[in-house]
Design an enzyme around this catalytic site. Structure first.
Site, PDB file in Angstrom:
ATOM      1  N   LYS A 119      54.545   2.643  15.779  1.00 42.88           N
ATOM      2  CA  LYS A 119      55.117   2.895  17.844  1.00 42.88           C
ATOM      3  C   LYS A 119      55.857   1.838  17.773  1.00 42.88           C
ATOM      4  CE  LYS A 119      52.877   6.923  19.546  1.00 42.88           C
ATOM      5  NZ  LYS A 119      51.204   7.104  20.492  1.00 42.88           N
ATOM      6  N   LYS A 201      56.155  13.036  11.121  1.00 44.64           N
ATOM      7  CA  LYS A 201      55.175  14.595  11.518  1.00 44.64           C
ATOM      8  C   LYS A 201      55.990  15.255  12.354  1.00 44.64           C
ATOM      9  CE  LYS A 201      52.837  11.942  15.040  1.00 44.64           C
ATOM     10  NZ  LYS A 201      51.693  12.279  16.039  1.00 44.64           N
ATOM     11  N   LYS A 204      56.772  15.114  19.664  1.00 43.51           N
ATOM     12  CA  LYS A 204      58.115  15.944  21.033  1.00 43.51           C
ATOM     13  C   LYS A 204      58.829  14.671  21.592  1.00 43.51           C
ATOM     14  CE  LYS A 204      52.875  15.174  22.955  1.00 43.51           C
ATOM     15  NZ  LYS A 204      52.664  13.973  23.257  1.00 43.51           N
TER      16      LYS A 204
HETATM   17  P1  TYM Z   1      49.433  13.309  21.229  1.00 42.44           P
HETATM   18  O1  TYM Z   1      50.119  13.771  22.769  1.00 42.44           O
HETATM   19  O2  TYM Z   1      50.393  12.951  20.031  1.00 42.44           O
HETATM   20  O3  TYM Z   1      49.466  15.208  20.372  1.00 42.44           O
HETATM   21  C1  TYM Z   1      48.498  16.607  20.677  1.00 42.44           C
HETATM   22  C2  TYM Z   1      47.838  16.508  19.933  1.00 42.44           C
HETATM   23  O4  TYM Z   1      48.540  17.532  18.742  1.00 42.44           O
HETATM   24  C3  TYM Z   1      48.647  16.972  17.967  1.00 42.44           C
HETATM   25  N1  TYM Z   1      49.848  16.583  17.042  1.00 42.44           N
HETATM   26  C4  TYM Z   1      50.261  17.267  15.843  1.00 42.44           C
HETATM   27  N2  TYM Z   1      49.385  18.445  14.895  1.00 42.44           N
HETATM   28  C5  TYM Z   1      50.046  18.918  13.790  1.00 42.44           C
HETATM   29  N3  TYM Z   1      51.198  18.671  13.685  1.00 42.44           N
HETATM   30  C6  TYM Z   1      52.336  17.832  14.553  1.00 42.44           C
HETATM   31  N4  TYM Z   1      53.168  17.433  14.198  1.00 42.44           N
HETATM   32  C7  TYM Z   1      51.347  17.398  15.732  1.00 42.44           C
HETATM   33  N5  TYM Z   1      51.841  15.924  16.317  1.00 42.44           N
HETATM   34  C8  TYM Z   1      50.464  16.127  17.631  1.00 42.44           C
HETATM   35  C9  TYM Z   1      47.570  15.610  17.677  1.00 42.44           C
HETATM   36  O5  TYM Z   1      47.028  15.181  16.795  1.00 42.44           O
HETATM   37  C10 TYM Z   1      46.359  15.750  19.007  1.00 42.44           C
HETATM   38  O6  TYM Z   1      45.434  16.744  18.930  1.00 42.44           O
HETATM   39  N6  TYM Z   1      46.474   9.943  21.858  1.00 42.44           N
HETATM   40  C11 TYM Z   1      46.716  11.466  21.259  1.00 42.44           C
HETATM   41  C12 TYM Z   1      45.937  11.598  23.112  1.00 42.44           C
HETATM   42  C13 TYM Z   1      44.592  11.998  23.224  1.00 42.44           C
HETATM   43  C14 TYM Z   1      43.493  11.897  22.772  1.00 42.44           C
HETATM   44  C15 TYM Z   1      42.512  11.878  23.655  1.00 42.44           C
HETATM   45  C16 TYM Z   1      43.403  13.425  22.186  1.00 42.44           C
HETATM   46  C17 TYM Z   1      44.931  10.784  24.481  1.00 42.44           C
HETATM   47  N7  TYM Z   1      42.637  10.749  24.705  1.00 42.44           N
HETATM   48  C18 TYM Z   1      41.005  11.877  23.559  1.00 42.44           C
HETATM   49  C19 TYM Z   1      41.984  13.582  22.191  1.00 42.44           C
HETATM   50  C20 TYM Z   1      40.633  13.102  22.463  1.00 42.44           C
HETATM   51  C21 TYM Z   1      48.198  11.445  21.642  1.00 42.44           C
HETATM   52  O7  TYM Z   1      49.160  10.808  21.487  1.00 42.44           O
HETATM   53  O8  TYM Z   1      48.492  13.538  20.731  1.00 42.44           O
END
Ligand code: TYM
Length: 336
Positions: A119, A201, A204
């Site tokens: 990032k 990957k 969004k």
């Molecule tokens: P975020 O918002 O990027 O994504 C949310 C969830 O979606 C999964 N994900 C994917 N899985 C498969 N293929 C993809 N291309 C893909 N893109 C996203 C992510 O692995 C995630 O499970 N840091 C986290 C948010 C967070 C969090 C937490 C998660 C904040 N606090 C506590 C678990 C526990 C994040 O940015 O996810």
């Protein structure tokens, strides 16, 4: 509001950042598992709006995206009566615990986070400290609620590991304060790749909208995006190391239809990529359609959204209070 969490069930917790419209990657890697797990467990699902400000955005956009993401969680069918569904910034203890945990996290271990490196190279003009301490806030999200299990996509694995390390370090000093969380990463769908660059990957926040299917895309848009997905010149549907684009589409098709790779190869034997892409697009559109319709319905009912967010925050706050009292006492803050 009555406490709906039952003592003898597992605590399942996960969050999604309010950083854009959720994608098919979010859905197949995380949301689908959240929905399946929400029937059997004490579930806590949140919109990580605090995490979202590591990248600069307009205040009105952040607000809108947070509400939309919350509506999407409700649309997934995560019953807000049975589960806790809330917004992270509504419980201030996330930030307080994150500060405490900052002081139990080594600079070196935080520096090893690949997502930080990634990032900070993408946002070279805004490498803020929040981007660096992001995984510690995430550890706070998890440890605050005594999560047993955290269903996430593959990209969050390293963040789960650091959360466990921080919890173990803290427990090693003060006794058993935190539960050590286990990640849950599904066998299928844990890493859905970009449609345009299948080595990265699906995300969004990708500026190229053709690289992802968003959960609010209409069937027409989904068909167009999948049609333009990068493949190869072999015109053979089979899973092989050097066919990243086709592998990704096979993975997506498998998640949406339940078919394994052998069955998919057989189905498309002797057929070209045009037929395959059309079938993938149809399967994706069908998978997403009910969710999109429910999302639009819920988004039209702001009073319902507000009531759910309020009760979710109250329930979350009660659990957070318990953990924070323990943490503050153990560390030695003067309590009155
Ligand atoms: P975020 O918002 O990027 O994504 C949310 C969830 O979606 C999964 N994900 C994917 N899985 C498969 N293929 C993809 N291309 C893909 N893109 C996203 C992510 O692995 C995630 O499970 N840091 C986290 C948010 C967070 C969090 C937490 C998660 C904040 N606090 C506590 C678990 C526990 C994040 O940015 O996810």
């Amino acid at each position: 509001m009555e406490n709906t969490q039952t003592e003898n069930k597992k605590v399942v917790l996960s969050f999604v950042q309010a950083s854009g419209t959720p994608t098919l990657g979010n859905y197949l890697g995380a949301f689908k598992n959240w929905h399946n797990m929400s029937q059997e467990n004490n579930c806590i699902f949140g919109v990580a709006d605090l995490h979202a400000i590591t990248v600069r955005s307009q205040p009105a956009d952040l607000r809108r995206r947070s509400v939309e993401m919350y509506a999407m969680l409700l649309a997934l069918g995560l019953d807000p009566e049975k589960n806790i569904v809330f917004l992270q910034s509504h419980v201030k203890d996330h930030a307080l615990l994150a500060w405490v945990l900052n002081c139990y996290t080594m600079f070196g271990e935080a520096s090893r986070m690949t997502q930080f490196k990634d990032k900070s190279s993408k946002h070279a003009d805004n490498v803020n400290v929040g981007l660096f301490t992001y995984p510690i806030l995430m550890a706070a999200d998890i440890l605050l609620y005594g999560a047993d299990c955290v269903p996430v996509g593959d990209d969050q694995k390293q963040h789960l590991e650091i959360a466990r390390d921080i919890a173990e370090r803290f427990n090693g000093i003060y006794g058993n304060v935190f539960k050590i969380p286990e990640p849950y990463i599904g066998k299928k769908g844990a890493k859905i790749m970009s449609l345009q660059e299948p080595e990265s990957k699906m995300s969004k926040s990708d500026p190229n909208v053709k690289s992802f299917v968003s959960l609010t895309d209409s069937t027409d848009v989904i068909v167009k995006k999948i049609k333009s997905a990068v493949t190869d010149s072999e015109a053979k549907v089979c899973y092989r190391e050097d066919k990243k684009g086709i592998n990704n589409l096979m993975n997506i098709y498998s998640c949406c239809t339940g078919l394994d790779f052998d069955a998919i190869e057989k189905e498309f034997e002797g057929k070209g990529y045009g037929d395959f892409k059309a079938a993938v697009a149809e399967a994706v559109a069908e998978e997403i359609r009910p969710l999109r319709e429910e999302y639009e319905r819920i988004l039209g009912d702001q009073a319902y959204i507000e009531a759910c967010a309020k009760s979710g925050a109250e329930k979350a706050q009660r659990l957070a209070d318990r953990t924070m009292n323990k943490v503050m006492k153990k560390v030695g803050f003067y309590r009155i």
